[in-house]
Motif scaffolding. Structure first.
Motif, PDB file in Angstrom:
ATOM      1  N   LYS A  83       7.099   9.603-107.476  1.00  0.00           N
ATOM      2  CA  LYS A  83       6.378   9.849-108.722  1.00  0.00           C
ATOM      3  C   LYS A  83       6.852  11.121-109.422  1.00  0.00           C
ATOM      4  O   LYS A  83       7.091  11.117-110.623  1.00  0.00           O
ATOM      5  CB  LYS A  83       4.871   9.928-108.486  1.00  0.00           C
ATOM      6  N   HIS A  84       6.991  12.216-108.685  1.00  0.00           N
ATOM      7  CA  HIS A  84       7.302  13.498-109.308  1.00  0.00           C
ATOM      8  C   HIS A  84       8.733  13.980-109.090  1.00  0.00           C
ATOM      9  O   HIS A  84       9.124  14.998-109.647  1.00  0.00           O
ATOM     10  CB  HIS A  84       6.340  14.581-108.819  1.00  0.00           C
ATOM     11  N   ARG A 118      13.296   6.724-105.851  1.00  0.00           N
ATOM     12  CA  ARG A 118      12.432   7.289-106.870  1.00  0.00           C
ATOM     13  C   ARG A 118      11.026   7.485-106.335  1.00  0.00           C
ATOM     14  O   ARG A 118      10.442   6.584-105.762  1.00  0.00           O
ATOM     15  CB  ARG A 118      12.405   6.388-108.104  1.00  0.00           C
ATOM     16  N   LYS A 157       6.694   8.436-117.314  1.00  0.00           N
ATOM     17  CA  LYS A 157       6.603   7.770-116.012  1.00  0.00           C
ATOM     18  C   LYS A 157       8.013   7.533-115.453  1.00  0.00           C
ATOM     19  O   LYS A 157       8.526   6.419-115.489  1.00  0.00           O
ATOM     20  CB  LYS A 157       5.855   6.450-116.151  1.00  0.00           C
ATOM     21  N   GLU A 171       9.181   7.393-112.453  1.00  0.00           N
ATOM     22  CA  GLU A 171       9.344   6.555-111.254  1.00  0.00           C
ATOM     23  C   GLU A 171       9.638   5.106-111.621  1.00  0.00           C
ATOM     24  O   GLU A 171      10.102   4.328-110.797  1.00  0.00           O
ATOM     25  CB  GLU A 171       8.123   6.651-110.327  1.00  0.00           C
ATOM     26  N   GLN A 172       9.424   4.751-112.883  1.00  0.00           N
ATOM     27  CA  GLN A 172       9.724   3.400-113.353  1.00  0.00           C
ATOM     28  C   GLN A 172      11.122   3.278-113.961  1.00  0.00           C
ATOM     29  O   GLN A 172      11.554   2.187-114.305  1.00  0.00           O
ATOM     30  CB  GLN A 172       8.675   2.969-114.384  1.00  0.00           C
ATOM     31  N   ASN A 230       0.462  11.251-117.391  1.00  0.00           N
ATOM     32  CA  ASN A 230       0.962   9.889-117.639  1.00  0.00           C
ATOM     33  C   ASN A 230       1.644   9.732-118.998  1.00  0.00           C
ATOM     34  O   ASN A 230       1.659   8.655-119.575  1.00  0.00           O
ATOM     35  CB  ASN A 230      -0.153   8.850-117.490  1.00  0.00           C
ATOM     36  N   ILE A 241       4.168  14.330-116.275  1.00  0.00           N
ATOM     37  CA  ILE A 241       4.026  13.197-115.349  1.00  0.00           C
ATOM     38  C   ILE A 241       2.563  12.988-114.977  1.00  0.00           C
ATOM     39  O   ILE A 241       2.059  11.866-115.008  1.00  0.00           O
ATOM     40  CB  ILE A 241       4.886  13.414-114.088  1.00  0.00           C
TER      41      ILE A 241
END
Length: 148
Positions: free
Chosen positions: A57-58, A55, A25, A27-28, A22, A19
């Motif tokens: 990021k991690h 959601r 991803k 969170e998308q 990048n 993550i």
């Protein structure tokens, strides 16, 4: 009177997971209730219905009703989802050179050392990494032989 100082783990490299680099991803992702329910059941939770999915990021925060009718909420790693394995497999298969594979392997070693993967997923990803390495090495040998 005073508690023992907190035991810390080994030094963690910053920004070396899938993550943070990048490469994935999550969170998308548009996680469906069925997908979340399936992942939680695989982890051993008695889920009746998903209430809310938030959601980050991690990690993902999931609120759900259990079989007894209680509302439960907790944070979960994206690594519990089947989609994580699919994304990791895509990353492995997109490596076209040994150098790209080596970089990804370095990150994957970190992933396996510091994050809890379901054993089936970890074994599958290890096997795919090894198989793709064999394919890349064979391709390099063919190119060398054709150049001669």
């Amino acid at each position: 009177m005073f508690g023992k100082p907190r035991k810390t783990n080994q030094y963690r490299r910053k920004g070396r997971n899938l993550i943070a680099t990048n490469k994935i991803k999550p969170e998308q992702w548009q996680l469906s209730n069925a997908e979340v329910k399936e992942a939680l059941k695989a982890k051993g939770y008695d889920v009746k219905q998903i209430k809310k999915i938030h959601r980050l990021k991690h990690q993902v925060c999931i609120s759900y009703w259990d079989v007894k009718g209680n509302i439960c909420s907790s944070f979960f790693s994206y690594r519990i989802f089947v989609r994580w394995q699919e994304e990791a497999e895509k990353l492995i298969y997109t490596c076209q050179t040994l150098k790209q594979w080596a970089r990804l392997n370095y990150v994957m070693k970190y992933e396996f050392a510091y994050y809890r993967y379901p054993s089936v997923m970890e074994d599958a990803l290890h096997a795919i990494l090894e198989n793709h390495l064999c394919v890349l090495q064979a391709t390099v040998q063919q190119v060398v032989l054709q150049a001669i």
